[in-house]
Design an enzyme around this catalytic site. Sequence first.
Site, PDB file in Angstrom:
ATOM      1  N   ASP A 221      46.016  58.520  57.586  1.00 53.86           N
ATOM      2  CA  ASP A 221      47.398  59.002  57.584  1.00 53.86           C
ATOM      3  C   ASP A 221      48.164  58.422  56.395  1.00 53.86           C
ATOM      4  O   ASP A 221      48.054  57.234  56.094  1.00 53.86           O
ATOM      5  CB  ASP A 221      48.041  58.534  58.902  1.00 53.86           C
ATOM      6  CG  ASP A 221      49.384  59.153  59.171  1.00 53.86           C
ATOM      7  OD1 ASP A 221      49.447  60.384  59.338  1.00 53.86           O
ATOM      8  OD2 ASP A 221      50.381  58.410  59.221  1.00 53.86           O
ATOM      9  N   GLU A 282      44.856  61.956  53.912  1.00 53.72           N
ATOM     10  CA  GLU A 282      46.062  62.769  54.002  1.00 53.72           C
ATOM     11  C   GLU A 282      46.994  62.247  52.912  1.00 53.72           C
ATOM     12  O   GLU A 282      47.661  61.236  53.079  1.00 53.72           O
ATOM     13  CB  GLU A 282      46.755  62.635  55.364  1.00 53.72           C
ATOM     14  CG  GLU A 282      47.881  63.646  55.510  1.00 53.72           C
ATOM     15  CD  GLU A 282      49.217  63.103  55.996  1.00 53.72           C
ATOM     16  OE1 GLU A 282      50.085  63.914  56.327  1.00 53.72           O
ATOM     17  OE2 GLU A 282      49.424  61.882  56.039  1.00 53.72           O
TER      18      GLU A 282
HETATM   19  C1  GLC Z   1      51.512  62.020  58.646  1.00 53.81           C
HETATM   20  C2  GLC Z   1      51.245  62.717  59.950  1.00 53.81           C
HETATM   21  C3  GLC Z   1      52.557  63.048  60.580  1.00 53.81           C
HETATM   22  C4  GLC Z   1      53.303  61.766  60.849  1.00 53.81           C
HETATM   23  C5  GLC Z   1      53.454  60.952  59.566  1.00 53.81           C
HETATM   24  C6  GLC Z   1      53.864  59.556  59.865  1.00 53.81           C
HETATM   25  O1  GLC Z   1      52.134  62.849  57.737  1.00 53.81           O
HETATM   26  O2  GLC Z   1      50.436  63.812  59.760  1.00 53.81           O
HETATM   27  O3  GLC Z   1      52.409  63.783  61.760  1.00 53.81           O
HETATM   28  O4  GLC Z   1      54.572  62.055  61.357  1.00 53.81           O
HETATM   29  O5  GLC Z   1      52.252  60.865  58.862  1.00 53.81           O
HETATM   30  O6  GLC Z   1      52.815  58.850  60.459  1.00 53.81           O
END
Ligand code: GLC
Length: 569
Positions: A221, A282
């Site tokens: 994440d 991500e």
């Molecule tokens: C990422 C996740 C999202 C979350 C954010 C903070 O973007 O995909 O859902 O709110 O991180 O952890």
Amino acid sequence: MTQTPPTPARSPRTAGGEWWRTAVIYQVYPRSFADSDGDGVGDLPGITARLDHLAELGVDAVWLSPFYTSPQADAGYDVADYTDVDPLFGSLADADALVARAHELGLRVVVDLVPNHTSDEHAWFREALAAGPGSPERAVYLFRDGKGAHGELPPTDWVSVFGGPAWERVTEPDGTPGQWYLHLFDTKQPDLDWSNPVVRERLEGVLRFWLDRGVDGFRVDVAHGLTKDPAFPDWSHPVSPLRVSADGTRAPMWDRDDVHEIYRSWRRILDSYEGDRVLVAEAWVAPAERLAAYVRPDEMHQAFNFEYLETPWSAAQVRDVVTRTTAANTAVGAPTTWVLSNHDVVRHASRLGLPVGTPRPNGITADDPQPDEALGQARGRAATLLMLALPGSAYVYQGEELGLPEHTTMPADVRQDPTFARTGGAEAGRDGCRVPLPWTHDAPGYGFGPSRRTWLPQPESYARYALDVQRGVPSSTYELYRSALRLRAELGLAPAELAWAEAPGAGARDDVLAFTTGPDGGVLVVTVFGEEPLPLPSGAEVLLASADPVTAADGVRALPGSATAWLRP
Ligand code: GLC
């Protein structure tokens, strides 16, 4: 509901090494997949009981969004204990059972790792608050003194991704107004200080904990956010991480060069385990070369191609983004990881039903212009068939195999995404793509669980999209996904190379995209972005199409507008 036996998902293609280069990975959002106990929130036993669905669909792996102990201030992305399961979702034994069943079915399991921040209810943060300024406990997070005569102003002007300031002031143990802590997301998600070796060590322990339990990898994440400029300069630009500021200045909190050392060290840990375990970034990073840096040979394996997700429905722009991002990844020897939907964005079946050129909205409310449902369905299916023909790996977000649209008319009082409250309702937020799945058209809660409770309301249209009304129906989106996944493997599309082609009969049309792929270049993929049908070459075999070919007045078969076909010319 007729029971078709599950097809084993682990084909020879994915059984061996480097399965992730070509894999299709299905994202399960645990709160909304399947509820086993009737509390209205999905859970791990619910997922385990439905894993057959994923095997039958034909995906290679599952990625599970967080199910760890959490006050659920950001739907579990606010973790209070990385090494336990929240009772809402079950227990560690349930997690073990899920992994075991998935492996039995030939599905690999990727879990979410949230290393940028913890919950403010994590023991580490509680210790930090109690220990006071200057303590080693505080050094686990990013506490700073405020500006102004009495420290009453935040240390920098940074704003949170969810809206509002990115700093929160605490009350010190002695009751006085004290330091501020950084939270790039909600106030309940304090950022960890990754320059502190203690943080590194603790999170390495978390990696090992789950690797020891047999998971096949981690989706990381906010992978581009872990390290911050130690000088903490002001940053008056908007936070949107995919965009570099106009003058080229890079943000002090995103995509810093020193973040890569962390992933190199994690890669060494994963490589020390047997099996082919993966790290997936991500990272909302641009341009493509910056993103590709995350998938260099000694770092992560995959990085979501969000630039592709954000590309408007245009032949020229899709061609451009596919070309650029593939080249950037190829330069570092990595596959490209395609994605159209996830739990953070408006579902592509609805996004593509908005007029072309509409900026990607952060949620849709009843007061906003509504997507054209039929057009969104057609384009959504076409976009999926195009994506699944591209070389590399792809992610599928739960429900997209049903063509699920976004819930676009959800009332304000049920919305739960912190973005909605933190922007004073200016942004609807992400609840509309997180609605519990419809499994059975005529059951309470559309078969989500044993009761009619669902943590977010389901729109009535979900009766039409339920799995049971699509299964076995050749024209359904579910059967389209199933056929596409099977053929993608059979035709060897994912490991192949793509060559742009002239679409037969397209002439000067700029709304048609065509390429050849497959081991011998023998598959022609054609997408019609516009509305005008495209005559198909006579004798071409239609292997799969997102819409039935039509017969024009002159008897010539044509691919309708807003459609993709896989052809053997
Ligand atoms: C990422 C996740 C999202 C979350 C954010 C903070 O973007 O995909 O859902 O709110 O991180 O952890």
